[in-house]
Scaffold this active site. Structure first.
Site, PDB file in Angstrom:
ATOM      1  N   LYS A 129       0.809  -1.218   0.000  1.00  0.00           N
ATOM      2  CA  LYS A 129       0.000   0.000   0.000  1.00  0.00           C
ATOM      3  C   LYS A 129       0.843   1.270   0.000  1.00  0.00           C
ATOM      4  CE  LYS A 129      -2.214   1.103   4.019  1.00  0.00           C
ATOM      5  NZ  LYS A 129      -3.363   1.041   4.953  1.00  0.00           N
ATOM      6  N   ASP A 130       2.016   1.218   0.603  1.00  0.00           N
ATOM      7  CA  ASP A 130       2.869   2.409   0.713  1.00  0.00           C
ATOM      8  C   ASP A 130       3.814   2.574  -0.475  1.00  0.00           C
ATOM      9  OD1 ASP A 130       1.772   2.977   3.208  1.00  0.00           O
ATOM     10  OD2 ASP A 130       3.257   1.761   4.261  1.00  0.00           O
ATOM     11  N   ARG A 156      -9.202   8.495   1.969  1.00  0.00           N
ATOM     12  CA  ARG A 156     -10.080   7.472   1.405  1.00  0.00           C
ATOM     13  C   ARG A 156     -11.093   6.987   2.454  1.00  0.00           C
ATOM     14  NH1 ARG A 156      -9.809   2.330   2.348  1.00  0.00           N
ATOM     15  NH2 ARG A 156      -7.798   2.615   3.373  1.00  0.00           N
ATOM     16  N   ARG A 157     -10.596   6.668   3.652  1.00  0.00           N
ATOM     17  CA  ARG A 157     -11.504   6.212   4.713  1.00  0.00           C
ATOM     18  C   ARG A 157     -12.448   7.339   5.113  1.00  0.00           C
ATOM     19  NH1 ARG A 157      -6.351   3.552   7.816  1.00  0.00           N
ATOM     20  NH2 ARG A 157      -6.338   1.590   6.686  1.00  0.00           N
ATOM     21  N   CYS A 196      -0.965   7.777  -2.647  1.00  0.00           N
ATOM     22  CA  CYS A 196      -1.615   6.982  -1.612  1.00  0.00           C
ATOM     23  C   CYS A 196      -2.622   7.838  -0.857  1.00  0.00           C
ATOM     24  CB  CYS A 196      -0.585   6.397  -0.661  1.00  0.00           C
ATOM     25  SG  CYS A 196       0.452   7.646   0.093  1.00  0.00           S
ATOM     26  N   THR A 240       1.109   4.071  19.463  1.00  0.00           N
ATOM     27  CA  THR A 240       0.788   5.462  19.796  1.00  0.00           C
ATOM     28  C   THR A 240      -0.683   5.733  19.546  1.00  0.00           C
ATOM     29  OG1 THR A 240       2.978   6.000  18.946  1.00  0.00           O
ATOM     30  CG2 THR A 240       1.497   7.850  19.356  1.00  0.00           C
ATOM     31  N   ARG A 241      -1.159   5.265  18.407  1.00  0.00           N
ATOM     32  CA  ARG A 241      -2.565   5.526  18.067  1.00  0.00           C
ATOM     33  C   ARG A 241      -3.515   4.857  19.047  1.00  0.00           C
ATOM     34  NH1 ARG A 241      -3.103   5.580  11.466  1.00  0.00           N
ATOM     35  NH2 ARG A 241      -1.037   6.438  11.077  1.00  0.00           N
ATOM     36  N   ARG A 260      -2.003  10.425  13.859  1.00  0.00           N
ATOM     37  CA  ARG A 260      -0.729   9.958  13.292  1.00  0.00           C
ATOM     38  C   ARG A 260       0.018   9.147  14.346  1.00  0.00           C
ATOM     39  NH1 ARG A 260       2.428  12.096   9.532  1.00  0.00           N
ATOM     40  NH2 ARG A 260       3.351  10.050   9.827  1.00  0.00           N
ATOM     41  N   GLY A 261       1.154   8.642  13.932  1.00  0.00           N
ATOM     42  CA  GLY A 261       1.976   7.863  14.852  1.00  0.00           C
ATOM     43  C   GLY A 261       1.845   6.383  14.567  1.00  0.00           C
TER      44      GLY A 261
HETATM   45  N1  PBG Z   1       0.714   3.834   5.847  1.00  0.00           N
HETATM   46  C1  PBG Z   1       0.217   3.140   6.943  1.00  0.00           C
HETATM   47  C2  PBG Z   1       0.093   1.661   6.772  1.00  0.00           C
HETATM   48  N2  PBG Z   1       0.741   0.975   5.817  1.00  0.00           N
HETATM   49  C3  PBG Z   1       0.382  -0.348   5.908  1.00  0.00           C
HETATM   50  C4  PBG Z   1      -0.506  -0.459   6.964  1.00  0.00           C
HETATM   51  C5  PBG Z   1      -1.169  -1.686   7.435  1.00  0.00           C
HETATM   52  C6  PBG Z   1      -0.868  -2.969   6.734  1.00  0.00           C
HETATM   53  C7  PBG Z   1      -1.332  -3.042   5.310  1.00  0.00           C
HETATM   54  O1  PBG Z   1      -2.280  -2.377   4.894  1.00  0.00           O
HETATM   55  O2  PBG Z   1      -0.736  -3.840   4.588  1.00  0.00           O
HETATM   56  C8  PBG Z   1      -0.667   0.799   7.539  1.00  0.00           C
HETATM   57  C9  PBG Z   1      -1.467   1.152   8.728  1.00  0.00           C
HETATM   58  C10 PBG Z   1      -2.947   1.341   8.484  1.00  0.00           C
HETATM   59  O3  PBG Z   1      -3.368   1.689   7.376  1.00  0.00           O
HETATM   60  O4  PBG Z   1      -3.725   1.173   9.432  1.00  0.00           O
END
Ligand code: PBG
Length: 317
Positions: free
Chosen positions: A84-85, A135-136, A246, A158-159, A153-154
Site C-alpha cells: 500500500k505504501d 479514502r476512509r 496513496c 501510539t494511536r 498519526r503515529g
Molecule cells: N501507511 C500506513 C500503513 N501501511 C500499511 C498499513 C497496514 C498494513 C497493510 O495495509 O498492509 C498501515 C497502517 C494502516 O493503514 O492502518
C-alpha cells in the site's frame, strides 16, 4: 556445492515493518538455507514527520525513498514494503519483484472501552473517529454523517494509546496491520466493501529490487502468491492510470474466481458528497489491462475532475 552468499534487505524501522521483514527473511532462509540474509533498517521521511497530516506532506514515496536509495547504491538488494505504501511508478532501475499472500485487506474499527456496545452505524451522534486516510474519511463521511472525524498519526501503539486515553471514541485501521502486530483481539468491526473500499495493495507485502537483478529476483519470487499478485497488479494499474498517490480518496476491492478477476473501484470527493464507483471483470492474466480500463471508465464518469480538484487543494500526494 554450497556457496555462502549474502543478500541484504532494506526495511523501515517501524514495528510493523520489522515484523513483515522478519517474516520475509525467515521464509527465505528456510527456502534458501545457503544464503545469509542481513537486514538494514532505517527511518523514512514518513516516519520522521509525525506532526502533520499525511495528506498535507503529500510526497510520493514518503515511506520508501530511503530504502530505494540503498538498492540503487548497491547497499541493499531488496526492500520489503507494505505494498500500500509503494508508489505505482517506481524510480528508474527498480521494480516490484514479488507480491506476497495477502491478509484480509479490509479496514477495521477499533473502539474505546466505553463504546463497546456500538457499531459504526449506532455510535452516538458526534462520536470522534480517528483516521489519517482521505479514502476512509470520504467513504465513512458519506455513510455516517452523524460521526466526527479527526486526524491521527503515529505508529499503531501510539494511536491505540491515544484512543484508550479518550482522545477518540474509535479508530479506523487496517485489519492486516492490527493482526500482524498481535492486536487482532482489538478489532471491533470489520468494515465491509459496501461501506468502504480498501486501499490499493492493502494487506499485501511488496518486495522491490533492482530491475533485471535476476539472482535476487529468483530468490524473492519464491514468496510470490499468484492470485494476490494478480489482484494487486489490477489495483495498481487502476491507481496508476488515475495518477493518484496513496493520499487520495481512491478505493478498490478485488476477488478472483477461477481464472476470472473482478475489480471494483471508487473515486470520491473529500467530503464524501460524491462517490463514483464501477466494476470490471475479465481474465486474471490480464490484470493490468483491467485496472487501466476501469480507471478509464471512472474518468468518463467524472473521476478526473474530482481528482484534479483535490490535487489543486491538497496537492499531488
Ligand atoms: N501507511 C500506513 C500503513 N501501511 C500499511 C498499513 C497496514 C498494513 C497493510 O495495509 O498492509 C498501515 C497502517 C494502516 O493503514 O492502518
Amino acid at each position: 556445492m554450497s556457496s555462502t552468499r549474502t543478500i541484504r534487505i532494506a526495511s523501515r524501522k517501524s514495528q510493523l515493518a520489522l515484523v513483515q521483514t522478519h517474516w520475509v527473511r525467515d521464509e527465505l532462509s528456510k527456502a534458501f538455507p545457503d544464503i545469509t540474509f542481513e537486514i538494514a533498517s532505517m527511518s523514512t521521511k514518513g516516519d520522521k514527520i509525525l506532526d502533520a497530516p499525511l495528506a498535507k506532506i503529500g510526497d510520493k514515496g514518503l515511506f520508501t525513498k530511503e530504502l530505494e536509495v540503498q538498492m540503487i547504491d548497491g547497499r541493499a538488494d531488496f526492500a520489503v514494503h507494505s505494498l500500500k505504501d509503494l508508489p505505482t511508478n517506481l524510480p528508474e532501475g527498480l521494480m516490484l519483484g514479488c507480491v506476497t499472500e495477502r491478509e484480509d485487506p479490509a479496514d477495521a474499527l477499533v473502539v474505546h472501552e466505553k463504546c463497546k456496545a456500538y457499531q459504526l452505524e449506532t455510535l452516538p451522534e458526534g462520536s470522534v473517529i480517528g483516521t489519517s486516510s482521505l479514502r476512509r474519511l470520504a467513504q465513512l463521511r458519506h455513510h455516517y454523517p452523524h460521526l466526527k472525524f479527526k486526524d491521527v498519526r503515529g505508529n499503531l501503539n501510539t494511536r491505540l494509546a491515544k484512543l484508550d486515553d479518550g482522545e477518540y471514541d474509535g479508530l479506523i485501521l487496517a485489519y492486516a496491520g492490527l493482526h500482524r502486530l498481535g492486536f487482532g483481539d482489538r478489532i471491533h468491526q470489520s468494515i465491509p466493501p459496501e461501506i468502504s473500499l480498501h486501499a490499493v495493495g492493502q494487506g499485501a507485502l511488496g518486495i522491490e529490487c533492482r530491475d533485471g537483478d535476476e539472482e535476487t529476483l529468483k530468490v524473492i519470487k519464491a514468496l510470490e502468491h499468484t492470485p494476490t499478485a494478480q489482484r494487486c497488479h489490477a489495483e495498481r494499474a487502476f491507481l496508476r492510470e488515475l495518477e493518484g498517490g496513496c493520499q487520495v480518496p481512491i478505493g478498490v476491492n478485488t476477488t478472483i474466481d477461477g481464472d476470472n478477476l473482478l475489480l471494483k473501484g471508487l473515486v470520491s470527493t473529500l467530503d464524501g458528497s460524491k462517490l463514483i464507483q464501477d466494476e470490471i471483470s475479465g481474465p486474471a492474466t490480464e490484470a493490468d489491462a483491467l485496472g487501466t480500463k476501469l480507471a478509464g471508465m471512472l474518468k468518463e464518469q467524472g473521476a478526473g475532475e474530482i481528482l484534479q480538484h483535490i490535487f489543486d487543494t491538497v496537492g499531488r500526494g
